[in-house]
Enzyme design. Structure first.
Site, PDB file in Angstrom:
ATOM      1  N   HIS A  15      15.697  15.038 -19.803  1.00  0.00           N
ATOM      2  CA  HIS A  15      15.041  14.169 -18.829  1.00  0.00           C
ATOM      3  C   HIS A  15      15.092  12.725 -19.311  1.00  0.00           C
ATOM      4  O   HIS A  15      14.767  12.431 -20.465  1.00  0.00           O
ATOM      5  CB  HIS A  15      13.602  14.645 -18.652  1.00  0.00           C
ATOM      6  CG  HIS A  15      12.770  13.746 -17.799  1.00  0.00           C
ATOM      7  ND1 HIS A  15      13.230  13.220 -16.619  1.00  0.00           N
ATOM      8  CD2 HIS A  15      11.504  13.287 -17.958  1.00  0.00           C
ATOM      9  CE1 HIS A  15      12.277  12.457 -16.088  1.00  0.00           C
ATOM     10  NE2 HIS A  15      11.229  12.485 -16.887  1.00  0.00           N
ATOM     11  N   CYS A  38       8.371  16.056 -13.367  1.00  0.00           N
ATOM     12  CA  CYS A  38       9.686  15.812 -13.997  1.00  0.00           C
ATOM     13  C   CYS A  38      10.340  17.100 -14.488  1.00  0.00           C
ATOM     14  O   CYS A  38      11.553  17.134 -14.698  1.00  0.00           O
ATOM     15  CB  CYS A  38       9.532  14.849 -15.159  1.00  0.00           C
ATOM     16  SG  CYS A  38       8.763  13.307 -14.661  1.00  0.00           S
ATOM     17  N   ASN A  92      13.588   6.364 -14.546  1.00  0.00           N
ATOM     18  CA  ASN A  92      13.076   7.735 -14.570  1.00  0.00           C
ATOM     19  C   ASN A  92      13.035   8.265 -13.134  1.00  0.00           C
ATOM     20  O   ASN A  92      12.199   7.842 -12.350  1.00  0.00           O
ATOM     21  CB  ASN A  92      11.681   7.713 -15.205  1.00  0.00           C
ATOM     22  CG  ASN A  92      11.027   9.082 -15.270  1.00  0.00           C
ATOM     23  OD1 ASN A  92      11.484  10.034 -14.644  1.00  0.00           O
ATOM     24  ND2 ASN A  92       9.944   9.164 -16.019  1.00  0.00           N
TER      25      ASN A  92
HETATM   26  O1  UT7 Z   1       8.658  11.303 -16.702  1.00  0.00           O
HETATM   27  C1  UT7 Z   1       7.332  11.617 -16.883  1.00  0.00           C
HETATM   28  C2  UT7 Z   1       6.970  11.384 -18.231  1.00  0.00           C
HETATM   29  N1  UT7 Z   1       6.716   9.987 -18.467  1.00  0.00           N
HETATM   30  C3  UT7 Z   1       7.031   9.484 -19.615  1.00  0.00           C
HETATM   31  O2  UT7 Z   1       7.633  10.160 -20.413  1.00  0.00           O
HETATM   32  C4  UT7 Z   1       6.570   8.098 -19.953  1.00  0.00           C
HETATM   33  C5  UT7 Z   1       5.988   8.103 -21.331  1.00  0.00           C
HETATM   34  N2  UT7 Z   1       5.445   6.817 -21.765  1.00  0.00           N
HETATM   35  C6  UT7 Z   1       6.265   5.784 -22.057  1.00  0.00           C
HETATM   36  O3  UT7 Z   1       7.457   5.859 -21.883  1.00  0.00           O
HETATM   37  C7  UT7 Z   1       5.640   4.543 -22.633  1.00  0.00           C
HETATM   38  O4  UT7 Z   1       4.320   4.840 -23.032  1.00  0.00           O
HETATM   39  C8  UT7 Z   1       5.630   3.333 -21.664  1.00  0.00           C
HETATM   40  C9  UT7 Z   1       7.045   2.827 -21.460  1.00  0.00           C
HETATM   41  C10 UT7 Z   1       4.998   3.724 -20.353  1.00  0.00           C
HETATM   42  C11 UT7 Z   1       4.817   2.181 -22.264  1.00  0.00           C
HETATM   43  O5  UT7 Z   1       5.358   1.816 -23.525  1.00  0.00           O
HETATM   44  P1  UT7 Z   1       4.387   1.621 -24.775  1.00  0.00           P
HETATM   45  O6  UT7 Z   1       5.215   1.208 -25.898  1.00  0.00           O
HETATM   46  O7  UT7 Z   1       3.600   2.910 -24.916  1.00  0.00           O
HETATM   47  O8  UT7 Z   1       3.506   0.434 -24.317  1.00  0.00           O
HETATM   48  P2  UT7 Z   1       1.905   0.336 -24.273  1.00  0.00           P
HETATM   49  O9  UT7 Z   1       1.374   1.112 -23.139  1.00  0.00           O
HETATM   50  O10 UT7 Z   1       1.390   0.614 -25.638  1.00  0.00           O
HETATM   51  O11 UT7 Z   1       1.716  -1.188 -23.973  1.00  0.00           O
HETATM   52  C12 UT7 Z   1       2.079  -2.194 -24.952  1.00  0.00           C
HETATM   53  C13 UT7 Z   1       1.865  -3.548 -24.339  1.00  0.00           C
HETATM   54  C14 UT7 Z   1       0.511  -3.705 -23.656  1.00  0.00           C
HETATM   55  O12 UT7 Z   1       0.044  -5.003 -23.856  1.00  0.00           O
HETATM   56  P3  UT7 Z   1      -1.053  -5.317 -24.971  1.00  0.00           P
HETATM   57  O13 UT7 Z   1      -2.257  -4.478 -24.632  1.00  0.00           O
HETATM   58  O14 UT7 Z   1      -0.425  -4.909 -26.279  1.00  0.00           O
HETATM   59  O15 UT7 Z   1      -1.273  -6.777 -24.843  1.00  0.00           O
HETATM   60  C15 UT7 Z   1       0.834  -3.530 -22.192  1.00  0.00           C
HETATM   61  O16 UT7 Z   1      -0.080  -4.165 -21.345  1.00  0.00           O
HETATM   62  O17 UT7 Z   1       2.845  -3.773 -23.306  1.00  0.00           O
HETATM   63  C16 UT7 Z   1       2.195  -4.168 -22.117  1.00  0.00           C
HETATM   64  N3  UT7 Z   1       2.993  -3.741 -20.991  1.00  0.00           N
HETATM   65  C17 UT7 Z   1       3.957  -4.503 -20.441  1.00  0.00           C
HETATM   66  N4  UT7 Z   1       4.409  -5.733 -20.736  1.00  0.00           N
HETATM   67  C18 UT7 Z   1       5.424  -6.211 -19.990  1.00  0.00           C
HETATM   68  C19 UT7 Z   1       2.913  -2.571 -20.327  1.00  0.00           C
HETATM   69  N5  UT7 Z   1       3.836  -2.547 -19.348  1.00  0.00           N
HETATM   70  C20 UT7 Z   1       4.489  -3.737 -19.396  1.00  0.00           C
HETATM   71  C21 UT7 Z   1       5.530  -4.301 -18.647  1.00  0.00           C
HETATM   72  N6  UT7 Z   1       5.963  -5.526 -18.983  1.00  0.00           N
HETATM   73  N7  UT7 Z   1       6.114  -3.634 -17.627  1.00  0.00           N
END
Ligand code: UT7
Length: 349
Positions: free
Chosen positions: A276, A131, A306
């Site tokens: 970004h 990125c 993204n």
């Molecule tokens: O460009 C390169 C750099 N990349 C980034 O900057 C991405 C950085 N990371 C992020 O933007 C975030 O970490 C994400 C958007 C990827 C994830 O958001 P989060 O708030 O960190 O979610 P999480 O990984 O803590 O997951 C929370 C919950 C989980 O469920 P449980 O374990 O709490 O039951 C996940 O399984 O959300 C669940 N989850 C989803 N639910 C519905 C993860 N993805 C999804 C989804 N739909 N697509």
């Protein structure tokens, strides 16, 4: 002290006139026609429009057509940037493509771009900084133009991520989109240099201790391509989202401060942040940490998701087309991605 030559004048002469710099002469972008909405994704994986919108700010993204390849998108963005810069393929001295999703592992995507835009024999190479790839390319171009090594450099950020995403993994597949953005970097005129316009600084960083937080584990020398790699889906993007999120907030804020300090600017003196577009929550946290209000952030993540290295030049092109960025204004760009690699650039437009 090196010998004084025509290209290395004595210090007194160098300080008597404004040093020639580099600036962005034209910007262009291209996104594929097909739009994939959050509602479409609800039918593909266990997710909801509400989750994606609330956690990321993304509403839809563009996806390449079958048969469309990375260099097609990159070449179209480059042609549009060249037209705005008023240069032809014969003027291009160098092509730098920031991408991790080229047409094939070898050769460089930039070689195909050179052929497609009709440039001849200029060096053309890829930069692998995910990125942050566009900012890495911009930094290299800035230095080549500044030192007279090149007059016109085409820098492209392009990703066709839809072909390397795991469409069964809801934690990654909802986040990314396809697209390309390009700029032409060239020398400032004397008047522009005197007015302090152009690329003021670029700063690049990598923290390899976080290399496994965002990666494609298979298909390289560590896990050569095999039926097992394919079966385990290790040829596709894997991400530990929270680790990348935390690093993004911390490092993007640090790189923004570095850019401001290097140019003796306060956050209040900044007109625009074109960062970004990875996650709306990362942008909000950045806004709070560096004390730059969200109104000064250009946002288009809701439309494209993204797009990795393409996100800054796409946003830049839209901000210019919408006449939000005006001549003389200061623009901060910053990006972070796999590596973990990140950086910032400060421009007076
Ligand atoms: O460009 C390169 C750099 N990349 C980034 O900057 C991405 C950085 N990371 C992020 O933007 C975030 O970490 C994400 C958007 C990827 C994830 O958001 P989060 O708030 O960190 O979610 P999480 O990984 O803590 O997951 C929370 C919950 C989980 O469920 P449980 O374990 O709490 O039951 C996940 O399984 O959300 C669940 N989850 C989803 N639910 C519905 C993860 N993805 C999804 C989804 N739909 N697509």
């Amino acid at each position: 002290m090196p010998p004084v030559t025509e290209s290395n004048p004595p210090p007194s002469r160098m300080s008597a006139v404004a040093r020639p710099g580099a600036r962005i002469l034209g910007v262009g972008h291209y996104v594929p026609e097909r739009v994939l909405t959050n509602a479409d994704l609800e039918k593909m994986v266990e997710t909801t429009d509400a989750w994606i919108t609330e956690r990321t700010g993304i509403r839809e993204r563009h996806v390449a057509a079958p048969g469309e390849v990375t260099s097609d998108m990159a070449a179209e963005a480059a042609r549009r940037a060249m037209a705005k810069a008023g240069i032809t393929a014969a003027d291009v001295d160098m092509i730098i493509v920031g991408t991790i999703s080229g047409d094939s592992p070898m050769p460089a995507c930039a070689a195909h771009v050179q052929q497609k835009i009709g440039a001849k024999h200029c060096p053309a190479f890829d930069v692998s900084a995910a990125c942050a790839g566009f900012l890495y390319g911009l930094s290299i171009a800035d230095r080549f133009v500044r030192t007279g090594g090149a007059k016109y450099v085409v820098v492209v950020g392009v990703e066709l991520l839809s072909r390397i995403l795991d469409w069964t993994d809801r934690t990654t597949c909802v986040l990314f989109g396809d697209g390309a953005g390009a700029v032409v970097v060239g020398p400032t005129t004397e008047e522009e240099a005197e007015a302090g316009r152009g690329i003021l600084s670029t700063h690049l960083f990598t923290d390899g201790s976080l290399a496994n937080a965002l990666l494609i584990p298979g298909g390289g020398s560590k896990e050569p391509f095999s039926a097992k790699v394919l079966e385990d889906r290790r040829h596709l993007v894997h991400m530990t989202g929270q680790d990348v999120f935390k690093a993004a907030v911390r490092y993007l804020a640090a790189s923004a401060r570095t850019a401001l300090e290097a140019n003796h600017l306060t956050p209040g003196e900044l007109d625009w942040v074109v960062a970004h577009q990875a996650n709306m929550r990362i942008l909000s946290a950045l806004s709070q940490r560096v004390e730059i209000p969200m109104e000064r952030f250009f946002i288009n993540i809701h439309k494209y998701g993204n797009t990795s290295s393409a996100s800054i030049p796409i946003a830049l092109d839209e901000a210019l087309t919408e006449e939000r960025i005006k001549p003389g204004q200061t623009v901060l760009m910053c990006a972070l991605g796999a590596g973990i690699s990140w950086g910032s650039a400060l421009i007076r437009w």
